[in-house]
Design a protein around this motif. Sequence first.
Motif, short mmCIF file in Angstrom:
data_model
loop_
_atom_site.label_atom_id
_atom_site.label_comp_id
_atom_site.label_asym_id
_atom_site.label_seq_id
_atom_site.Cartn_x
_atom_site.Cartn_y
_atom_site.Cartn_z
N VAL A 1 0.85 -1.19 0.00
CA VAL A 1 0.00 0.00 0.00
C VAL A 1 0.89 1.24 0.00
O VAL A 1 1.74 1.39 0.88
CB VAL A 1 -0.93 0.03 1.23
N VAL A 2 0.68 2.10 -0.97
CA VAL A 2 1.38 3.38 -1.05
C VAL A 2 0.43 4.46 -0.54
O VAL A 2 -0.72 4.53 -0.99
CB VAL A 2 1.83 3.69 -2.48
N VAL A 3 0.90 5.29 0.38
CA VAL A 3 0.07 6.32 1.00
C VAL A 3 0.50 7.70 0.50
O VAL A 3 1.66 8.07 0.63
CB VAL A 3 0.17 6.27 2.53
N ALA A 4 -0.47 8.43 -0.06
CA ALA A 4 -0.25 9.83 -0.44
C ALA A 4 -1.00 10.70 0.57
O ALA A 4 -2.23 10.72 0.60
CB ALA A 4 -0.77 10.09 -1.85
N HIS A 5 -0.25 11.40 1.42
CA HIS A 5 -0.85 12.14 2.52
C HIS A 5 -1.54 13.42 2.06
O HIS A 5 -1.42 13.85 0.91
CB HIS A 5 0.22 12.46 3.58
N GLY A 6 -2.22 14.07 3.00
CA GLY A 6 -2.96 15.28 2.70
C GLY A 6 -2.16 16.55 2.96
O GLY A 6 -0.99 16.51 3.35
N LEU A 7 -2.80 17.67 2.77
CA LEU A 7 -2.19 18.98 2.94
C LEU A 7 -1.70 19.18 4.37
O LEU A 7 -2.41 18.88 5.32
CB LEU A 7 -3.21 20.06 2.58
N SER A 8 -0.47 19.68 4.49
CA SER A 8 0.17 19.98 5.79
C SER A 8 0.49 18.73 6.59
O SER A 8 0.87 18.83 7.77
CB SER A 8 -0.70 20.92 6.64
N GLU A 9 0.37 17.56 5.99
CA GLU A 9 0.66 16.31 6.71
C GLU A 9 2.07 15.83 6.41
O GLU A 9 2.83 16.47 5.69
CB GLU A 9 -0.39 15.26 6.35
#
Length: 324
Positions: free
Chosen positions: A59-67
Amino acid sequence: MKRTPSYQLSVPLEEEYHEAMSGISQQLSNYRQEGTFSGFDGQQLYYEYFLAENSRGAVVVAHGLSEFTEKYHEFAWYLLNQGYDVFLYDQRCHGRSCRLTDRQDVIHADAFTDYYKDLHRFACDIVCKQAQGPLYLYGHSMGGAVAIQYLAAHPGVFQKAVLSAPMIEPLTGNVPPAVARWGLSTILLFGRGKKKFWLSDEFDPEYPFSRSKDKSQARFQRNMDLRLANECYRTTPLSMRWVQQSVLLRRKLLRKSFLKKLQTPILMICAERDGVVNEQAQALFAEKCPVCQRVVMENATHSMLCGLQDTVANHVQLVLNHFC
């Protein structure tokens, strides 16, 4: 070193969270591999990954803004214990990755396409060389918008994807999106793209839990403690260019010709009480995209992985069910 999965999903209660997370962090440190990779334009981006014995996929995780990657260690732990390799990275102008303006805390991107181009380099240069089995993509908020664009540009790389509260369109307050698009595009004609957008907030070390989109005070406090302890986690203000690019997303992502490019099965998990991104735009995307299934989590707010025990457990279970 690889983690032997327990195949148990045990999300701690609020009052047990700090002690549980301390143990999770210590255990994850035994399995973490980290480094940097070159983004599409040569900028250096930080990554880390965790491998499971007899992996059932990655699983590849693309985080959110400011994370940042460390905010997703709890989520990574649950996936790892279900037998998934987990790959995390700090997107440009976030966490321990590159900065693009004269202010280290300003989030900037010349174009939103830059984000998915970085993701492709990560997938090719790091993930595909280390992962076992099929690849899955998870993107939250801004990372959801990155994931959608990636899936359209590179169909076939990921077998399935989950979009968590994806930013099809950010909420723009009392300013109509069309007005925001026109105004920001006009300002950019004067070469101020990398300057701070005047309405975006500065990092506030005393930001109260009551104003956040988190429902778990324990998770909110942990993330605040991480940001206070590490200056590179304090990215908060947005550049003019970033805001302008964000309000252009909806027109691109809902275009019929764009939606036809999506072939990967997508699960979109939406929050009933989001408050950060436009829920109507999410619903319209799911309606128009034949490979997208939309689920709404009742009483959840935008930061579903920073919710209380039941919300986090249900969110993770939805992800696992989709990837199985």
